[in-house]
Design a protein around this motif. Structure first.
Motif, PDB file in Angstrom:
ATOM      1  N   GLN A  42      -9.589   2.925  76.686  1.00 29.53           N
ATOM      2  CA  GLN A  42      -8.387   3.742  76.888  1.00 29.53           C
ATOM      3  C   GLN A  42      -8.096   4.603  75.664  1.00 29.53           C
ATOM      4  O   GLN A  42      -7.718   5.776  75.785  1.00 29.53           O
ATOM      5  CB  GLN A  42      -7.205   2.825  77.209  1.00 29.53           C
ATOM      6  CG  GLN A  42      -7.351   2.092  78.532  1.00 29.53           C
ATOM      7  CD  GLN A  42      -6.289   1.033  78.733  1.00 29.53           C
ATOM      8  OE1 GLN A  42      -5.513   0.728  77.833  1.00 29.53           O
ATOM      9  NE2 GLN A  42      -6.247   0.449  79.928  1.00 29.53           N
ATOM     10  N   LEU A  43      -8.271   4.033  74.490  1.00 28.11           N
ATOM     11  CA  LEU A  43      -8.069   4.802  73.261  1.00 28.11           C
ATOM     12  C   LEU A  43      -9.063   5.957  73.165  1.00 28.11           C
ATOM     13  O   LEU A  43      -8.721   7.070  72.740  1.00 28.11           O
ATOM     14  CB  LEU A  43      -8.213   3.877  72.045  1.00 28.11           C
ATOM     15  CG  LEU A  43      -8.115   4.540  70.660  1.00 28.11           C
ATOM     16  CD1 LEU A  43      -6.764   5.204  70.483  1.00 28.11           C
ATOM     17  CD2 LEU A  43      -8.357   3.515  69.563  1.00 28.11           C
ATOM     18  N   LEU A  46      -7.972   8.800  75.294  1.00 25.35           N
ATOM     19  CA  LEU A  46      -6.934   9.560  74.581  1.00 25.35           C
ATOM     20  C   LEU A  46      -7.544  10.415  73.479  1.00 25.35           C
ATOM     21  O   LEU A  46      -7.098  11.550  73.231  1.00 25.35           O
ATOM     22  CB  LEU A  46      -5.901   8.599  73.990  1.00 25.35           C
ATOM     23  CG  LEU A  46      -4.991   7.878  75.000  1.00 25.35           C
ATOM     24  CD1 LEU A  46      -4.050   6.918  74.276  1.00 25.35           C
ATOM     25  CD2 LEU A  46      -4.170   8.890  75.794  1.00 25.35           C
ATOM     26  N   ALA A  47      -8.559   9.872  72.800  1.00 24.15           N
ATOM     27  CA  ALA A  47      -9.222  10.647  71.755  1.00 24.15           C
ATOM     28  C   ALA A  47      -9.901  11.878  72.337  1.00 24.15           C
ATOM     29  O   ALA A  47      -9.856  12.973  71.757  1.00 24.15           O
ATOM     30  CB  ALA A  47     -10.235   9.770  71.025  1.00 24.15           C
ATOM     31  N   LEU A 131      -6.789   4.390  61.480  1.00 22.71           N
ATOM     32  CA  LEU A 131      -6.526   3.826  62.799  1.00 22.71           C
ATOM     33  C   LEU A 131      -7.694   2.949  63.255  1.00 22.71           C
ATOM     34  O   LEU A 131      -7.494   1.836  63.763  1.00 22.71           O
ATOM     35  CB  LEU A 131      -6.284   4.951  63.808  1.00 22.71           C
ATOM     36  CG  LEU A 131      -6.148   4.535  65.278  1.00 22.71           C
ATOM     37  CD1 LEU A 131      -4.954   3.606  65.467  1.00 22.71           C
ATOM     38  CD2 LEU A 131      -6.012   5.764  66.174  1.00 22.71           C
ATOM     39  N   GLN A 132      -8.911   3.426  63.045  1.00 27.77           N
ATOM     40  CA  GLN A 132     -10.073   2.641  63.453  1.00 27.77           C
ATOM     41  C   GLN A 132     -10.216   1.374  62.610  1.00 27.77           C
ATOM     42  O   GLN A 132     -10.590   0.309  63.127  1.00 27.77           O
ATOM     43  CB  GLN A 132     -11.329   3.509  63.355  1.00 27.77           C
ATOM     44  CG  GLN A 132     -11.307   4.682  64.332  1.00 27.77           C
ATOM     45  CD  GLN A 132     -12.497   5.601  64.176  1.00 27.77           C
ATOM     46  OE1 GLN A 132     -13.094   5.651  63.109  1.00 27.77           O
ATOM     47  NE2 GLN A 132     -12.818   6.332  65.238  1.00 27.77           N
ATOM     48  N   LEU A 190       0.503  10.809  65.787  1.00 32.23           N
ATOM     49  CA  LEU A 190      -0.514  10.315  66.702  1.00 32.23           C
ATOM     50  C   LEU A 190      -1.003   8.925  66.286  1.00 32.23           C
ATOM     51  O   LEU A 190      -1.062   7.997  67.101  1.00 32.23           O
ATOM     52  CB  LEU A 190      -1.686  11.295  66.751  1.00 32.23           C
ATOM     53  CG  LEU A 190      -2.866  10.894  67.635  1.00 32.23           C
ATOM     54  CD1 LEU A 190      -2.435  10.801  69.095  1.00 32.23           C
ATOM     55  CD2 LEU A 190      -4.012  11.896  67.479  1.00 32.23           C
ATOM     56  N   ALA A 191      -1.332   8.770  64.992  1.00 29.65           N
ATOM     57  CA  ALA A 191      -1.845   7.481  64.521  1.00 29.65           C
ATOM     58  C   ALA A 191      -0.779   6.390  64.626  1.00 29.65           C
ATOM     59  O   ALA A 191      -1.066   5.264  65.046  1.00 29.65           O
ATOM     60  CB  ALA A 191      -2.341   7.611  63.084  1.00 29.65           C
ATOM     61  N   LEU A 194      -0.294   5.361  68.351  1.00 37.44           N
ATOM     62  CA  LEU A 194      -1.420   4.594  68.864  1.00 37.44           C
ATOM     63  C   LEU A 194      -1.487   3.198  68.252  1.00 37.44           C
ATOM     64  O   LEU A 194      -1.809   2.218  68.935  1.00 37.44           O
ATOM     65  CB  LEU A 194      -2.722   5.350  68.609  1.00 37.44           C
ATOM     66  CG  LEU A 194      -2.916   6.640  69.413  1.00 37.44           C
ATOM     67  CD1 LEU A 194      -4.196   7.343  69.008  1.00 37.44           C
ATOM     68  CD2 LEU A 194      -2.912   6.350  70.910  1.00 37.44           C
ATOM     69  N   ILE A 197       1.224   1.039  69.993  1.00 36.58           N
ATOM     70  CA  ILE A 197       0.891   0.730  71.385  1.00 36.58           C
ATOM     71  C   ILE A 197      -0.256  -0.262  71.477  1.00 36.58           C
ATOM     72  O   ILE A 197      -0.166  -1.315  72.118  1.00 36.58           O
ATOM     73  CB  ILE A 197       0.551   2.020  72.156  1.00 36.58           C
ATOM     74  CG1 ILE A 197       1.799   2.915  72.273  1.00 36.58           C
ATOM     75  CG2 ILE A 197      -0.006   1.681  73.540  1.00 36.58           C
ATOM     76  CD1 ILE A 197       1.506   4.273  72.872  1.00 36.58           C
ATOM     77  N   PHE A 198      -1.338   0.052  70.795  1.00 39.89           N
ATOM     78  CA  PHE A 198      -2.532  -0.763  70.972  1.00 39.89           C
ATOM     79  C   PHE A 198      -2.485  -2.056  70.176  1.00 39.89           C
ATOM     80  O   PHE A 198      -3.019  -3.069  70.613  1.00 39.89           O
ATOM     81  CB  PHE A 198      -3.774   0.056  70.620  1.00 39.89           C
ATOM     82  CG  PHE A 198      -4.111   1.074  71.666  1.00 39.89           C
ATOM     83  CD1 PHE A 198      -4.901   0.736  72.752  1.00 39.89           C
ATOM     84  CD2 PHE A 198      -3.614   2.355  71.587  1.00 39.89           C
ATOM     85  CE1 PHE A 198      -5.189   1.663  73.733  1.00 39.89           C
ATOM     86  CE2 PHE A 198      -3.903   3.292  72.559  1.00 39.89           C
ATOM     87  CZ  PHE A 198      -4.695   2.945  73.638  1.00 39.89           C
TER      88      PHE A 198
END
Length: 450
Positions: A42-43, A46-47, A131-132, A190-191, A194, A197-198
């Motif tokens: 899902q991420l 979005l990416a 983020l990753q 954005l970061a 995300l 949420i995740f």
């Protein structure tokens, strides 16, 4: 009047948790990894959407020329990676830590390529590496997370020296700085969104996995307790065999004595003692048969209706309740293999009801789909709230005697092993215990009787 209800379900439900991630549902470790891979997919979607939008805005809104062909190729690669990941989710092979690590490495490689094509380390979206790394810290083992950190650092250093510069039409330093700050702000929002949420969903998956493992540990402890009880029962049965035989021989000799035969009352007592000794020997033989040590006469085949009728009749004769109301509505009938352990489980439920209500016990059997449902009611005081909350735990009983509560403990575990459900609730006058057993666990799978 509403009645408090306590239900214990079988442990198969833990292993069939939905990939959608309903809160409070326990799941096994592979299911948790599948959910986490689904989150990464899902991420990645979005990416893909974010990259396409950013490229279009940069190219046509800010009039900044970009290598559209190469960037489109990266987007196509991410789409293909997502399709491959979805196919992996549909497969039966378990999802491992290595697969999640490789998925994040591919995402990092795609981000590095896009940054290389659009200014390198000077691109404000370079902070998406964080983020990753955050996702890796939540999903992966420590060595995998640190490997991800090393890879992101290497990519950052690489982008510092190797990149394709982009031609910015604004020549003023203030315009360039304002554009860079806008990009940094968009990247930050954005970061942050995300991550919230995740990370929330990932933590929920991990909590469900921990709950599942805790349930497994609890079930293992209960099964170990049952094994020890079975060994003790089997040993006691062996030890009791000799004294029971000795007493039986003595009683047989007494029955031949003139002083006993002339006294009818004494002769009746001796005969009753002999009958009770035979009953004890039958119980001991049943314990040994249940443990697999005396199976010489072969498997007994019957039907569910006959099994229940014979079981209730045997219990009625041995316990002699004042008033037993029995109703057998199981239709259509099914062929089964008679199980001594299941018989003893139902006897335990009947005995508990009789202890709570000496004057009346109600038993009803019926069929609900592919399940046998047995309800046992009494007119006793009902269950205490504390007992209902911990029903099925060993030594949880209101009887106040050593070993109390072991009967229901064994009932719950045998029913769970058969894949069924056990529930208890207080009713307006007394209590009701319900056993729900899948027919697949009882029938032999071949014969069916209408």
């Amino acid at each position: 009047m509403s009645a408090p209800t306590h239900t214990l379900r079988n442990d198969k439900s833990f292993a069939t948790a939905s990939l959608a991630g309903n809160g409070g549902t326990a799941s096994d470790p592979d299911a948790a990894n599948r959910k986490n891979l689904l989150l990464l997919i899902q991420l990645r979607w979005l990416a893909v959407a974010g990259q396409v939008l950013t490229i279009l805005v940069t190219q046509y809104w800010f009039d900044i020329p970009l290598p559209l062909g190469e960037m489109a190729g990266v987007v196509v690669f991410l789409v293909g990676l997502n399709i491959f990941s979805l196919l992996a989710l549909r497969g039966q092979r378990p999802i491992s830590n290595a697969q999640l690590f490789v998925a994040l490495i591919f995402d990092m490689a795609a981000l590095t390529t896009q940054l290389y094509l659009s200014g390198g380390a000077s691109n404000p979206f370079v902070s998406l590496y964080l983020l990753q790394i955050t996702l890796g810290a939540a999903l992966l083992t420590p060595w995998s997370t640190w490997s991800l950190v090393a890879a992101a650092s290497a990519c950052f250093v690489f982008l510092t020296f190797q990149f394709q510069p982009i031609a910015i039409p604004h020549h003023g330093g203030s315009d360039l700085l304002a554009l860079h700050i806008r990009g940094m702000f968009i990247c930050f929002v954005l970061a942050a969104g995300l991550i919230v949420i995740f990370m929330t969903r990932i933590n929920r998956n991990l909590r469900e996995r921990d709950a599942y493992l805790a349930d497994l540990r609890q079930h293992s402890a209960e099964e170990d307790h049952i094994v020890r009880m079975g060994l003790l029962a089997s040993g006691a049965a062996h030890e009791l065999g000799t004294p029971l035989s000795t007493i039986s021989v003595i009683l047989s000799d007494w029955r031949q004595m003139r002083s006993v035969t002339r006294n009818r009352e004494l002769a009746g007592d001796v005969a009753e003692m002999q009958a009770q000794i035979e009953r004890c020997k039958s119980i001991v033989s049943g314990i040994l048969m249940s443990s697999g040590q005396a199976r010489g006469e072969g498997t007994i085949r019957t039907s569910i209706r006959h099994f229940l009728d014979d079981l209730v009749q045997e219990w009625r004769v041995s316990r002699q309740p004042l008033n037993l109301e029995y109703k057998n509505d199981f239709e259509p009938d099914e062929q089964i293999v008679s199980d001594t352990a299941l018989k003893q489980v139902i006897f335990n439920v009947f005995d508990n009801a009789l202890e709570a209500s000496q004057d009346w016990v109600g038993v009803a059997a019926g069929r609900q789909g592919e399940k046998l449902v047995i309800s046992v009611r009494d007119r006793g005081p009902g269950f205490d709230e504390g007992i209902l909350a911990a029903l099925g735990q060993p030594y949880m009983s209101s009887k106040g005697r050593p070993g109390g509560g072991l009967g229901l403990f064994l009932v719950v575990n045998v029913v769970r092993k058969l894949g069924g459900d056990f529930s208890a609730r207080n009713i307006e006058q007394g209590a009701c215990v319900t056993l729900s057993l899948p027919l697949a666990a009882l029938t032999d799978g071949d014969d069916h009787e209408a």
